[in-house]
Design a protein around this motif. Structure first.
Motif, mmCIF file in Angstrom:
data_model
loop_
_atom_site.group_PDB
_atom_site.id
_atom_site.type_symbol
_atom_site.label_atom_id
_atom_site.label_comp_id
_atom_site.label_asym_id
_atom_site.label_seq_id
_atom_site.Cartn_x
_atom_site.Cartn_y
_atom_site.Cartn_z
ATOM 1 N N ILE A 1 0.861 -1.192 0.000
ATOM 2 C CA ILE A 1 0.000 0.000 0.000
ATOM 3 C C ILE A 1 0.891 1.233 0.000
ATOM 4 O O ILE A 1 1.758 1.383 0.869
ATOM 5 C CB ILE A 1 -0.920 0.038 1.232
ATOM 6 N N ILE A 2 0.671 2.117 -0.979
ATOM 7 C CA ILE A 2 1.390 3.396 -1.028
ATOM 8 C C ILE A 2 0.346 4.498 -1.079
ATOM 9 O O ILE A 2 -0.491 4.525 -1.997
ATOM 10 C CB ILE A 2 2.315 3.487 -2.248
ATOM 11 N N LEU A 3 0.374 5.382 -0.103
ATOM 12 C CA LEU A 3 -0.628 6.444 -0.007
ATOM 13 C C LEU A 3 0.055 7.810 -0.058
ATOM 14 O O LEU A 3 0.930 8.107 0.751
ATOM 15 C CB LEU A 3 -1.426 6.292 1.288
ATOM 16 N N ALA A 4 -0.353 8.620 -1.021
ATOM 17 C CA ALA A 4 0.175 9.972 -1.173
ATOM 18 C C ALA A 4 -0.760 10.956 -0.493
ATOM 19 O O ALA A 4 -1.951 10.986 -0.792
ATOM 20 C CB ALA A 4 0.328 10.320 -2.647
ATOM 21 N N THR A 5 -0.217 11.747 0.420
ATOM 22 C CA THR A 5 -1.034 12.756 1.112
ATOM 23 C C THR A 5 -0.150 13.824 1.723
ATOM 24 O O THR A 5 1.000 13.571 2.090
ATOM 25 C CB THR A 5 -1.908 12.114 2.203
ATOM 26 N N SER A 6 -0.716 15.026 1.829
ATOM 27 C CA SER A 6 -0.087 16.110 2.595
ATOM 28 C C SER A 6 -0.879 16.419 3.851
ATOM 29 O O SER A 6 -0.523 17.311 4.615
ATOM 30 C CB SER A 6 0.001 17.387 1.735
ATOM 31 N N THR A 7 -1.989 15.684 4.030
ATOM 32 C CA THR A 7 -2.854 15.906 5.190
ATOM 33 C C THR A 7 -3.098 14.570 5.900
ATOM 34 O O THR A 7 -4.214 14.048 5.893
ATOM 35 C CB THR A 7 -4.193 16.534 4.747
ATOM 36 N N PRO A 8 -2.053 13.996 6.493
ATOM 37 C CA PRO A 8 -2.184 12.690 7.142
ATOM 38 C C PRO A 8 -3.114 12.747 8.349
ATOM 39 O O PRO A 8 -3.389 13.831 8.881
ATOM 40 C CB PRO A 8 -0.748 12.359 7.558
ATOM 41 N N ASP A 9 -3.578 11.584 8.760
ATOM 42 C CA ASP A 9 -4.483 11.516 9.911
ATOM 43 C C ASP A 9 -3.838 12.044 11.184
ATOM 44 O O ASP A 9 -4.512 12.621 12.042
ATOM 45 C CB ASP A 9 -4.911 10.066 10.164
ATOM 46 N N HIS A 10 -2.524 11.829 11.330
ATOM 47 C CA HIS A 10 -1.847 12.113 12.600
ATOM 48 C C HIS A 10 -0.745 13.156 12.426
ATOM 49 O O HIS A 10 0.006 13.128 11.447
ATOM 50 C CB HIS A 10 -1.247 10.836 13.182
ATOM 51 N N TYR A 11 -0.623 14.051 13.394
ATOM 52 C CA TYR A 11 0.494 14.987 13.436
ATOM 53 C C TYR A 11 1.793 14.196 13.484
ATOM 54 O O TYR A 11 1.904 13.186 14.161
ATOM 55 C CB TYR A 11 0.405 15.892 14.670
ATOM 56 N N GLY A 12 2.791 14.697 12.765
ATOM 57 C CA GLY A 12 4.052 13.994 12.699
ATOM 58 C C GLY A 12 4.047 12.888 11.667
ATOM 59 O O GLY A 12 5.089 12.324 11.348
ATOM 60 N N GLY A 13 2.851 12.538 11.170
ATOM 61 C CA GLY A 13 2.770 11.568 10.099
ATOM 62 C C GLY A 13 2.834 10.114 10.518
ATOM 63 O O GLY A 13 2.936 9.239 9.666
ATOM 64 N N PHE A 14 2.776 9.839 11.833
ATOM 65 C CA PHE A 14 2.778 8.422 12.206
ATOM 66 C C PHE A 14 1.804 8.169 13.344
ATOM 67 O O PHE A 14 1.610 9.011 14.200
ATOM 68 C CB PHE A 14 4.195 7.941 12.552
ATOM 69 N N PRO A 15 1.129 6.982 13.346
ATOM 70 C CA PRO A 15 1.331 5.988 12.288
ATOM 71 C C PRO A 15 0.945 6.550 10.922
ATOM 72 O O PRO A 15 0.098 7.434 10.827
ATOM 73 C CB PRO A 15 0.410 4.840 12.700
ATOM 74 N N SER A 16 1.572 6.016 9.886
ATOM 75 C CA SER A 16 1.269 6.507 8.543
ATOM 76 C C SER A 16 -0.206 6.301 8.236
ATOM 77 O O SER A 16 -0.844 5.372 8.742
ATOM 78 C CB SER A 16 2.120 5.771 7.506
ATOM 79 N N THR A 17 -0.744 7.165 7.398
ATOM 80 C CA THR A 17 -2.138 7.016 6.991
ATOM 81 C C THR A 17 -2.317 5.729 6.188
ATOM 82 O O THR A 17 -3.384 5.111 6.225
ATOM 83 C CB THR A 17 -2.588 8.240 6.185
#
Length: 328
Positions: free
Chosen positions: A83-99
């Motif tokens: 799974i590869i997901l492109a986003t600039s607005t991830p679910d979580h601050y800091g980007g982890f866990p990854s969306t």
């Protein structure tokens, strides 16, 4: 035997809440900011966009798009092995866990496959497809779920009419699978960090708080000039790599940011506007989601047919740009 990668499924998701230019003009007027449908359309070609409701996350939109792509591909979620997901607005601050990992959990994919986010802003989907194509051609993976998903409405300053009217929320997805016949014909990616300040969110994290602005900032004129220049060049690079001419393109699916940039790119490639898929008028700029949203729309309404050549290209903050030439 040579292994190729081919798009075998597409899917998309738009939040139910549709916001027209008139709706937005009323909202901004309450803050003393003047705009109009004519002003927005004349500068961008945008008439409406979709906003996610409070509590709806990027992963929620991504999951719906992914399910539709997997269904079209006639696969089950556990058939996906990357799974590869492109986003600039991830679910979580800091980007982890990854969306991407959140999407993996919500899709109940429990086969242990890798999942990762890609950050190249509006070029993110093109970057993600290029990565997926490389993994498949190397023999490392067979069925890759590639997603572009955004909730850009969360990072817009609704006191800045030059940016807040341009962006929307949504998600698009494809399943890219190993094939015996060519699908992805060529990919080309570029970036130039010296232009990073013309399209960015300038804030940073420190001690659990944001320092500086957490809103999107854009120098529209600078972005416009750079975008038109690099999109023509990268399109020709992809065509040259595939040994093809622009006249062999059946459909141009550019990043849906601004109708004038899109038309300028088509003109430079000597392509009639009838060969360009346009959704920016109804979706606005959905960043990494814009290309797969437009692709899915054109596949499902019958415009894009098996065997046709599709050129997808994007440009975004970073500054990043790239192109994917694919045979459907």
């Amino acid at each position: 035997m040579t292994v190729y990668s081919k798009i075998i499924g597409t899917g998309s998701c738009l939040p139910p809440r549709r916001v027209t230019n008139d709706d937005l003009a009323q909202q901004l007027a309450a803050k003393g900011i003047e705009t109009s449908d004519e002003w927005i359309v004349s500068r961008s070609g945008i008439s409406a966009r979709h906003y996610a409701d409070p509590g709806v996350q990027t992963s929620d939109l991504a999951v719906q798009a992914a399910r539709r792509a997997i269904e079209m591909a006639r696969l089950q979620p556990n058939d996906i092995d990357l799974i590869i997901l492109a986003t600039s607005t991830p679910d979580h601050y800091g980007g982890f866990p990854s969306t991407a990992c959140v999407v993996q959990r919500k899709l109940a994919i429990d086969n242990g496959c890798p999942a990762m986010d890609v950050q190249a802003v509006c070029s993110g989907f093109v970057y993600a497809v290029s990565v997926a194509d490389s993994f498949i051609k190397a023999g490392a993976h067979k069925n890759v779920l590639v997603i572009g998903a955004e909730v850009f409405s969360r990072i817009l300053n609704f006191e800045d009419r030059t940016t807040c009217v341009l962006f929307g929320d949504g998600a698009g997805a494809i399943v890219l699978s190993a094939a015996a016949e060519p699908g992805v014909l060529a990919t080309r990616l570029h970036s130039d960090g010296s232009h990073g300040d013309i399209l960015c969110v300038p804030g940073s994290f420190s001690n659990g708080a944001i320092e500086g602005s957490a809103f999107l900032h854009m120098d529209g004129q600078a972005v416009f000039k750079l975008a038109v220049s690099v999109l023509e060049k990268v399109a020709n690079e992809a065509l040259q790599a595939a040994g093809m001419k622009a006249s062999e393109i059946d459909w141009l699916i550019p990043h849906q940011a601004n109708i004038r940039i899109m038309q300028g790119t088509a003109k430079k490639l000597d392509l009639p506007l009838s060969k360009m898929v346009v959704t920016v008028d109804q979706h606005g700029n959905t960043s990494a989601a814009s290309i797969p949203l437009a692709l899915d729309a054109a596949v499902r309404d019958g415009r894009v047919k098996p065997g046709q050549n599709v050129l997808m290209e994007g440009v975004g903050g970073g500054f990043t740009w790239g192109a994917v030439l694919a045979r459907m």
